[in-house]
Design a protein around this motif. Structure first.
Motif, PDB file in Angstrom:
ATOM      1  N   ARG A   1       0.839  -1.217   0.000  1.00 54.08           N
ATOM      2  CA  ARG A   1       0.000   0.000   0.000  1.00 54.08           C
ATOM      3  C   ARG A   1       0.864   1.253   0.000  1.00 54.08           C
ATOM      4  NH1 ARG A   1      -3.952  -2.887   3.903  1.00 54.08           N
ATOM      5  NH2 ARG A   1      -5.668  -3.379   2.493  1.00 54.08           N
ATOM      6  N   GLU A   2       1.937   1.234   0.759  1.00 50.53           N
ATOM      7  CA  GLU A   2       2.845   2.379   0.796  1.00 50.53           C
ATOM      8  C   GLU A   2       3.505   2.588  -0.569  1.00 50.53           C
ATOM      9  OE1 GLU A   2       5.531   1.594   4.016  1.00 50.53           O
ATOM     10  OE2 GLU A   2       3.908   1.585   5.495  1.00 50.53           O
ATOM     11  N   ARG A   3       3.951   1.493  -1.204  1.00 49.98           N
ATOM     12  CA  ARG A   3       4.540   1.601  -2.546  1.00 49.98           C
ATOM     13  C   ARG A   3       3.510   2.112  -3.546  1.00 49.98           C
ATOM     14  NH1 ARG A   3       6.928  -2.920  -0.970  1.00 49.98           N
ATOM     15  NH2 ARG A   3       5.504  -4.343  -2.024  1.00 49.98           N
ATOM     16  N   ALA A   4       2.289   1.628  -3.446  1.00 47.38           N
ATOM     17  CA  ALA A   4       1.236   2.050  -4.376  1.00 47.38           C
ATOM     18  C   ALA A   4       0.988   3.553  -4.262  1.00 47.38           C
ATOM     19  CB  ALA A   4      -0.046   1.262  -4.118  1.00 47.38           C
ATOM     20  N   GLN A   5       1.052   4.096  -3.055  1.00 42.91           N
ATOM     21  CA  GLN A   5       0.874   5.534  -2.879  1.00 42.91           C
ATOM     22  C   GLN A   5       1.972   6.318  -3.598  1.00 42.91           C
ATOM     23  OE1 GLN A   5      -1.610   7.302  -1.691  1.00 42.91           O
ATOM     24  NE2 GLN A   5      -2.752   5.462  -1.168  1.00 42.91           N
TER      25      GLN A   5
ATOM     26  N   ALA B   1      10.278   4.176 -15.240  1.00 36.50           N
ATOM     27  CA  ALA B   1      10.744   5.393 -14.568  1.00 36.50           C
ATOM     28  C   ALA B   1      10.229   5.452 -13.133  1.00 36.50           C
ATOM     29  CB  ALA B   1      10.298   6.630 -15.351  1.00 36.50           C
ATOM     30  N   ALA B   2       8.964   5.122 -12.944  1.00 36.26           N
ATOM     31  CA  ALA B   2       8.396   5.127 -11.593  1.00 36.26           C
ATOM     32  C   ALA B   2       9.080   4.095 -10.714  1.00 36.26           C
ATOM     33  CB  ALA B   2       6.894   4.865 -11.656  1.00 36.26           C
ATOM     34  N   GLY B   3       9.382   2.934 -11.276  1.00 33.22           N
ATOM     35  CA  GLY B   3      10.047   1.879 -10.518  1.00 33.22           C
ATOM     36  C   GLY B   3      11.467   2.219 -10.132  1.00 33.22           C
ATOM     37  N   GLY B   4      12.056   3.213 -10.801  1.00 33.49           N
ATOM     38  CA  GLY B   4      13.404   3.635 -10.483  1.00 33.49           C
ATOM     39  C   GLY B   4      13.499   4.721  -9.435  1.00 33.49           C
TER      40      GLY B   4
ATOM     41  N   VAL C   1      12.551   1.953  -5.015  1.00 31.21           N
ATOM     42  CA  VAL C   1      13.643   0.979  -5.023  1.00 31.21           C
ATOM     43  C   VAL C   1      13.904   0.470  -3.610  1.00 31.21           C
ATOM     44  CG1 VAL C   1      16.120   0.669  -5.437  1.00 31.21           C
ATOM     45  CG2 VAL C   1      14.710   1.878  -7.115  1.00 31.21           C
ATOM     46  N   ALA C   2      13.954   1.354  -2.636  1.00 31.17           N
ATOM     47  CA  ALA C   2      14.195   0.950  -1.245  1.00 31.17           C
ATOM     48  C   ALA C   2      13.073   0.058  -0.725  1.00 31.17           C
ATOM     49  CB  ALA C   2      14.355   2.191  -0.360  1.00 31.17           C
TER      50      ALA C   2
ATOM     51  N   GLU D   1      13.370  -3.418  -2.306  1.00 32.08           N
ATOM     52  CA  GLU D   1      14.466  -4.169  -1.679  1.00 32.08           C
ATOM     53  C   GLU D   1      14.030  -4.750  -0.339  1.00 32.08           C
ATOM     54  OE1 GLU D   1      17.431  -5.146  -2.874  1.00 32.08           O
ATOM     55  OE2 GLU D   1      16.736  -4.291  -4.764  1.00 32.08           O
ATOM     56  N   SER D   2      13.293  -3.982   0.431  1.00 28.51           N
ATOM     57  CA  SER D   2      12.776  -4.465   1.712  1.00 28.51           C
ATOM     58  C   SER D   2      11.808  -5.631   1.503  1.00 28.51           C
ATOM     59  CB  SER D   2      12.078  -3.326   2.450  1.00 28.51           C
ATOM     60  OG  SER D   2      11.491  -3.795   3.638  1.00 28.51           O
ATOM     61  N   ALA D   3      10.946  -5.517   0.496  1.00 27.15           N
ATOM     62  CA  ALA D   3       9.966  -6.569   0.206  1.00 27.15           C
ATOM     63  C   ALA D   3      10.648  -7.865  -0.205  1.00 27.15           C
ATOM     64  CB  ALA D   3       9.000  -6.105  -0.875  1.00 27.15           C
TER      65      ALA D   3
END
Length: 102
Positions: free
Chosen positions: A27-31, A70-73, A78-79, A82-84
């Motif tokens: 959810r945090e990544r989606a935001q 671009a969004a994934g970079g 990225v951080a 990596e945690s996931a």
């Protein structure tokens, strides 16, 4: 960019006891991702069967592969990814629609 855009699909192999925490991180990544140029929508699907190989499936739509990449970079994305990776095995790919029936 086409009218259909592209579809990003990511299926996750993840232990059952890590699902709820992973979903919160997702959810945090989606935001973060939804603020990116070219973002259309995203949904995380949870398998009904507890025996499913891929208990979580992420499906997102973007205007283009370039916008998605671009969004994934973005450093915060990225951080988070990596945690996931410490609890889940991701299997991401980009797709074009090749057939449709409504």
């Amino acid at each position: 960019m086409t009218d259909n855009g592209i579809t990003f699909i990511n299926v996750f192999e993840i232990p059952a006891d890590q699902l709820d925490e992973f979903i919160e991180q997702w959810r945090e990544r989606a935001q973060l991702m939804r603020k990116a140029p070219g973002f259309r929508d995203v949904r995380l699907h949870r398998a009904i069967s507890p025996d499913a190989r891929f208990p979580l499936v992420n499906v997102a739509h973007w205007d283009s592969a370039e916008a998605c990449e671009a969004a994934g970079g973005h450093p915060a994305v990225v951080a988070s990814v990596e945690s996931a990776r410490t609890v889940a095995v991701a299997n991401p790919a980009l797709y074009d629609v090749v057939a449709e029936h409504r």
